[in-house]
Write a protein that holds these residues in place. Structure first.
Motif: not given
Ligand code: TYD
Ligand code: MG
Length: 436
Positions: A156-168
């Protein structure tokens, strides 16, 4: 594709569908670690395209790795000049030492410079983290660049991170012992879970080119329970250490693909969180004569620190006199006590001896030898050493004093702090006895 897990012996590679205490193949105990097993169908194996190699000429090195500052000189130096894109850092320390505090402060430092940070709160609730932030930095309680993520399922964390654009700009995982994946049956904190979840996060970080800090708790004995298996998988391993009762905290890199490993960062735990220690002095008052106190200058990474060695020599009431040593190497200090007994004729066999380094610093260079001897004789004679004096030198078994490296730099630091006399010499007896 359905993921399955197997338990693999870390010693011989034997596989078992269930956990076993002893490996039936090689007979080793506690070596079975749960691992995910993705069994690709034979047809998909055929589609693999040949690997590509590159020559040195083809690699673009013009824009050398760009570093992002952590906002603290003390920490940047330990990292080798700041964080590198995609850098995976294992941040290890005992529970309660201040790991969460330091990394929340680091996150705030980045947010202050318009970066965005994702902070996974596996141990504390976002409310607790936000309370800490409010206390550490009231003006930042309503910042928008810090995302607190109360989630422990790594997918779930990875799915959240992949949705961040631009990445943090930074991801902090607090801590690796709390995250899990449903592909494995082990509980959070088991070696299999820690390794698998961290690997998934690290490969995301490499792909997205985002630095990631993985917090790992270590036990008092010093082995990182679980996270030890991560040491080879990360670029950098940083230990955050100190005595919990004292306020000094040291950052030490024990492995670093992007910098040296002999640097230390020094922080102080205060009411307002961790503060980088700029001044180079640890000890009590310099203006008053104090029995049993001797100053020395020690080298920590690229820094020189003026530090106070304290000794207490008291009559013993036990057949085996006590030697309580904190902050110094035990064997070396006992050797120095023996040298004092023989060369300075101190009957230490009748005395308990306590030796301590001020501030909780751990000294591991022989430059402090002379100061240890000076502090011990001062306590034994119940007379202070000359005011504003400092002792630097390695002491041999024969009572000789050897010079140590970077004397000029040491003298300069001492002078800066108002030291008037800098003692060093060739012979322990000739140097110390005339002072009493
Ligand atoms: P913490 O960061 O929670 O430790 P870790 O994450 O390594 O387990 O730090 C906990 C200790 O730090 C706690 O005993 C209180 C102390 N502390 C301070 O002294 N000052 C502060 O500003 C903060 C936030 C914590
Ligand atoms: Mg914590």
């Amino acid at each position: 594709m359905k993921q399955k897990s197997v338990f693999v012996c870390q010693n011989c590679g034997y596989q078992s569908p269930k956990w076993l205490g002893q490996c039936p193949s090689c007979g080793q105990w506690n070596t079975m670690v749960e691992t995910t097993l993705s069994s690709p169908s034979p047809s998909s194996r055929k589609k693999v395209s040949p690997a590509k190699a590159v020559t040195l000429k083809e690699i673009n090195t013009s824009g050398r790795e760009k570093r992002v500052s952590t906002g603290w000189e003390e920490m940047d130096r330990v990292l080798g000049g700041g964080m590198v894109k995609g850098q995976a850092v294992l941040f290890a320390g005992e529970p309660g030492i201040g790991k969460s505090t330091l990394l929340t402060q680091l996150s705030l430092n980045l947010v202050k410079n318009n970066h965005s940070v994702v902070y996974l709160c596996g141990e504390e609730s976002p409310q607790q983290v936000s309370l800490r932030i409010r206390r550490l930095s009231p003006s930042f309680s309503s910042v928008s660049g810090l995302f607190l993520l109360p989630e422990v399922d790594v997918d779930a964390v990875l799915a959240f991170l992949e949705n961040q654009s631009p990445p943090p700009s930074l991801v902090v995982i607090d801590s690796v012992q709390t995250i899990t994946t449903q592909d494995l049956t082990g509980v959070a904190g088991s070696v299999g879970q820690v390794r698998e979840c961290s690997h998934r996060l690290i490969s995301w970080a490499k792909k997205a080119q985002v630095p990631i800090f993985l917090i790992g708790h270590i036990t008092k004995e010093g082995n990182i329970a679980g996270p030890k298996v991560l040491e080879h998988a990360v670029d950098t391993v940083i230990y955050f250490e100190g005595e919990r009762r004292q306020d000094l905290r040291l950052l030490r890199a024990v492995k670093n693909r992007f910098g040296a490993t002999d640097e230390v960062g020094i922080f102080k735990m205060t009411q307002k969180g961790l503060v980088p220690l700029k001044e180079s002095f640890l000890g009590g008052e310099l203006d008053k004569p104090r029995v049993g106190s001797a100053l020395t200058v020690v080298n920590e990474g690229s820094r020189m620190i003026l530090v106070e060695i304290q000794a207490l020599v008291t009559q013993t009431f036990t057949p085996l006199p006590r030697r309580i040593i904190t902050g110094l190497e035990r064997n070396r200090t006992e050797m120095l006590l023996a040298v004092c007994q023989k060369q300075l004729r101190l009957p230490l066999f009748k005395y308990d001896v306590f030796v301590n380094v001020a501030g909780g610093l751990k000294i591991n260079e022989p430059a402090a030898d002379l100061a240890v001897c000076a502090a011990v004789i001062s306590s034994y004679k119940n007379k202070p050493l000359p005011l504003k004096s400092c002792f630097v030198g390695e002491v041999s078994l024969l009572g000789e004093i050897f010079p140590v490296g970077q004397m000029e730099k040491r003298k300069k630091i001492a002078q800066k702090r108002g030291i008037l006399q800098f003692f060093t010499g060739k012979n322990l007896k000739k140097l110390l006895l005339p002072l009493f």
